[in-house]
Design an enzyme around this catalytic site. Structure first.
Site, mmCIF file in Angstrom:
data_model
loop_
_atom_site.group_PDB
_atom_site.id
_atom_site.type_symbol
_atom_site.label_atom_id
_atom_site.label_comp_id
_atom_site.label_asym_id
_atom_site.label_seq_id
_atom_site.Cartn_x
_atom_site.Cartn_y
_atom_site.Cartn_z
ATOM 1 N N HIS A 151 4.953 -0.658 4.513
ATOM 2 C CA HIS A 151 4.564 -1.689 5.480
ATOM 3 C C HIS A 151 3.864 -2.838 4.760
ATOM 4 O O HIS A 151 4.181 -4.024 5.000
ATOM 5 C CB HIS A 151 3.637 -1.055 6.522
ATOM 6 C CG HIS A 151 3.032 -2.024 7.481
ATOM 7 N ND1 HIS A 151 3.514 -2.215 8.766
ATOM 8 C CD2 HIS A 151 1.952 -2.856 7.365
ATOM 9 C CE1 HIS A 151 2.767 -3.109 9.390
ATOM 10 N NE2 HIS A 151 1.819 -3.508 8.559
ATOM 11 N N GLU A 152 2.928 -2.528 3.881
ATOM 12 C CA GLU A 152 2.179 -3.566 3.176
ATOM 13 C C GLU A 152 3.068 -4.309 2.180
ATOM 14 O O GLU A 152 2.965 -5.532 2.040
ATOM 15 C CB GLU A 152 0.965 -2.966 2.466
ATOM 16 C CG GLU A 152 -0.043 -2.299 3.389
ATOM 17 C CD GLU A 152 -0.528 -3.197 4.511
ATOM 18 O OE1 GLU A 152 -0.512 -4.439 4.336
ATOM 19 O OE2 GLU A 152 -0.903 -2.670 5.577
ATOM 20 N N HIS A 155 4.876 -6.912 4.045
ATOM 21 C CA HIS A 155 4.108 -8.142 4.244
ATOM 22 C C HIS A 155 4.249 -9.058 3.025
ATOM 23 O O HIS A 155 4.453 -10.267 3.160
ATOM 24 C CB HIS A 155 2.628 -7.817 4.449
ATOM 25 C CG HIS A 155 2.264 -7.454 5.854
ATOM 26 N ND1 HIS A 155 2.648 -8.200 6.953
ATOM 27 C CD2 HIS A 155 1.508 -6.426 6.346
ATOM 28 C CE1 HIS A 155 2.164 -7.646 8.058
ATOM 29 N NE2 HIS A 155 1.468 -6.574 7.721
#
Length: 309
Positions: A151-152, A155
């Site tokens: 998820h990071e 980003h």
């Protein structure tokens, strides 16, 4: 207290830099005063440039300093040489996912917090930081933690830090610009002040900035929520959809109180709440909606595929 002092010192330094930048730009391009109470009224060009210097300048400087600020505000310790098996696993997982995403290897850090959270920050896709809390390592399985890291990385690969900075810069510019117009109108037109900006200008400008700032934050928070769906899809792509769903469900089980991160990192955490004023001010969509989007495969998978493919 340390975090507050760091915040105040940093913002003071930024304001000094931007003030000097404004005077230099104004002098070089001959922009003149932003308003003339006795002559031409508002100099719209000069006022817009002033607003852009402070609106974009503050956002860009914050972006450039984001890694430095993150490390100091939460006490994140970058892993240079892994000291144990967990740290080796973190580095290997981030390295693998970064290669899949086609980005440079981010710095990987751990910060001491009982809350389950992680965040990414940095000035570019190839100069980023991914940090996880000790609470995440202690309370999530490896599969769940892998999804959070994905998820990071999503980003970072999606350029969310840069895009959010640009959006924030635009809305800041218009907030400052229109607030000064309101201040001039109240002071010069309504209060009939002809001697230059008075208390009416400063008070009206301050109130207008507060009002416009609230409206602008709705735009920024809307974009922030859309990014979360895309980042969740990235986590599903890099770690597996069921792992990403399991990670969000784990967050939901442990989410009795909102996870706390400094304001400049909140939007890039795996979990977070906005203001209690309502959904419009939330930085993250409700976890139930994120889980439902993953199960239905209706996040922003197409955007993620085009970004990584």
């Amino acid at each position: 207290m340390k975090r507050i002092l760091l915040f105040l010192a940093t913002n003071l330094a930024v304001m000094l830099i931007l003030t000097v930048a404004w005077f230099v730009i104004s002098s070089v391009f001959g922009l003149g005063s932003t308003m003339d109470y006795r002559g031409g009224g508002i100099n719209y060009t000069s006022t817009l440039v002033l607003a852009a210097v402070f609106g974009f300048g503050g956002s860009l400087i914050s972006l450039m300093m984001s890694k430095w600020m993150a490390k100091r505000s939460v006490g994140a310790q970058v892993i240079v040489q892994p000291g144990n098996e967990a740290e080796r696993w973190l580095l290997q997982t981030v390295e693998r996912q970064a290669k899949q995403a086609g980005i440079g290897m981010p710095e990987v850090a751990i910060y001491d917090s009982p809350e389950i959270n992680a965040f990414a920050t940095g000035a570019s896709r190839n100069n980023a930081l991914v940090a996880v809390s000790t609470g995440l390592l202690a309370n999530m399985t490896r599969d769940e933690a892998e999804a959070v890291l994905g998820h990071e990385i999503g980003h970072v690969a999606n350029g969310d830090m840069i895009t959010l900075t640009l959006i924030q810069g635009v809305v800041n510019t218009f907030v400052i610009f229109f607030a000064r117009i309101v201040g001039y109108f109240v002071d010069r037109v309504l209060l009939k002040n002809e001697n230059g900006p008075g208390i009416g200008f400063f008070l009206a400008t301050f109130i207008a900035e507060m009002v416009f700032g609230v409206l602008a934050s709705i735009i920024v928070m809307w974009f922030s929520r859309q990014r979360e769906f895309r980042a969740d899809e990235a986590g599903a792509r890099f770690a597996g959809r069921q792992k990403m769903i399991a990670a969000l469900e784990r967050l939901k089980l442990n989410y009795e109180t909102p996870a706390q991160l400094p304001s400049q990192m909140t939007a890039f955490g795996i979990s977070g709440h906005g203001s209690t004023l309502g959904r419009l001010f939330m930085s993250h969509p409700p976890l139930d909606e994120r889980i439902a989007a993953l199960r239905a495969g209706t996040g922003s998978g197409q955007a993620v595929t085009s970004t990584f493919g």
